[in-house]
Design a protein around this motif. Structure first.
Motif, short mmCIF file in Angstrom:
data_model
loop_
_atom_site.label_atom_id
_atom_site.label_comp_id
_atom_site.label_asym_id
_atom_site.label_seq_id
_atom_site.Cartn_x
_atom_site.Cartn_y
_atom_site.Cartn_z
N TYR A 43 -50.74 -35.94 88.74
CA TYR A 43 -51.18 -37.11 89.49
C TYR A 43 -50.22 -37.33 90.66
N PRO A 44 -50.56 -38.18 91.60
CA PRO A 44 -49.66 -38.41 92.74
C PRO A 44 -48.29 -38.97 92.34
N THR A 45 -48.21 -39.72 91.25
CA THR A 45 -46.93 -40.34 90.89
C THR A 45 -46.37 -39.88 89.55
N THR B 90 -56.50 -56.17 97.87
CA THR B 90 -57.85 -55.79 98.26
C THR B 90 -57.78 -54.54 99.13
N ARG B 91 -58.93 -53.90 99.32
CA ARG B 91 -58.97 -52.75 100.21
C ARG B 91 -58.59 -53.16 101.63
N ALA B 92 -59.07 -54.31 102.06
CA ALA B 92 -58.76 -54.79 103.42
C ALA B 92 -57.25 -55.00 103.60
N ASN C 125 -52.16 -49.61 108.05
CA ASN C 125 -52.82 -49.14 109.27
C ASN C 125 -53.75 -47.96 108.96
N LEU C 126 -54.63 -48.14 107.98
CA LEU C 126 -55.57 -47.11 107.55
C LEU C 126 -56.99 -47.49 107.96
N ALA D 279 -59.72 -43.61 99.75
CA ALA D 279 -59.13 -42.41 99.14
C ALA D 279 -57.85 -42.76 98.38
N LYS D 280 -56.99 -43.60 98.95
CA LYS D 280 -55.76 -44.02 98.27
C LYS D 280 -56.08 -44.84 97.02
#
Length: 182
Positions: A38-40, A137-139, A146-147, A154-155
């Motif tokens: 996994y990533p972490t 939240t996603r926002a 800055n995505l 994806a993250k």
């Protein structure tokens, strides 16, 4: 200007965890050793559990009971393992000065070791964003890192798959809650 590679896991840590999985697994079981990346973190699940029940403190101190003595002897002669009972102490020793520690869980039929990435938790923008939050939240993720929307999704999917977060709610009110400390 020049790229600098930094490994998230030391060769010693990975070698010891994998060697442990092969030497101590129960070969009477048809199950395979499962390595999940996994990533972490990396988790290694070995069939068979512990031959005898030990406490985590005993494992960390080097207590060992070989299930496959001949295999261990061959791996010792091939210099894959250095000495009996030193794998788990070496793994935990690699994390001495780090904010994260490996975890071990055992069941009657499996032995699982989870190796968190050997890095400072503040090294990535995502980790810095998550450090002081319990929910987001996603926002908020998009704005703070800055995505664009697809990069943020994806993250989030990576963190969901990793087991680091859980999804709460649906639609516009969806939030993500940290499940483990990063």
């Amino acid at each position: 200007m020049y790229r600098v590679d930094k490994k998230d896991y030391s060769e010693i840590t990975l070698r010891e965890a994998l060697a442990n999985a092969f030497v101590h697994r129960d070969y009477a079981m048809d199950d395979s050793i499962l390595v999940s990346i996994y990533p972490t973190k990396i988790t290694i699940v070995s069939p068979g559990g512990l031959k005898r029940p030990y406490s985590l403190e005993e494992l960390e101190s080097g207590v060992s009971s070989l299930r496959n003595k001949n295999l261990a002897a061959v791996m010792y002669r091939l210099k894959i393992i250095e000495a009996y009972g030193t794998g788990i102490p070496r793994i935990f020793g690699a994390y001495t000065n780090l904010p994260v520690k490996p975890t071990i869980s055992t069941g009657g039929s499996s032995f699982t070791i989870t190796l968190p990435a050997e890095r400072d938790e503040d090294t990535t923008p995502l980790m810095r964003f998550l450090k002081d939050r319990t929910e987001f939240t996603r926002a908020e993720l998009e704005e703070n890192l800055n995505l664009n929307k697809s990069e943020a999704i994806a993250k989030i999917n990576m963190l969901l798959e990793d087991g680091s977060i859980i999804k709460i709610g649906n639609g516009r009110s969806v939030r993500y809650r940290l499940k483990i400390s990063l």
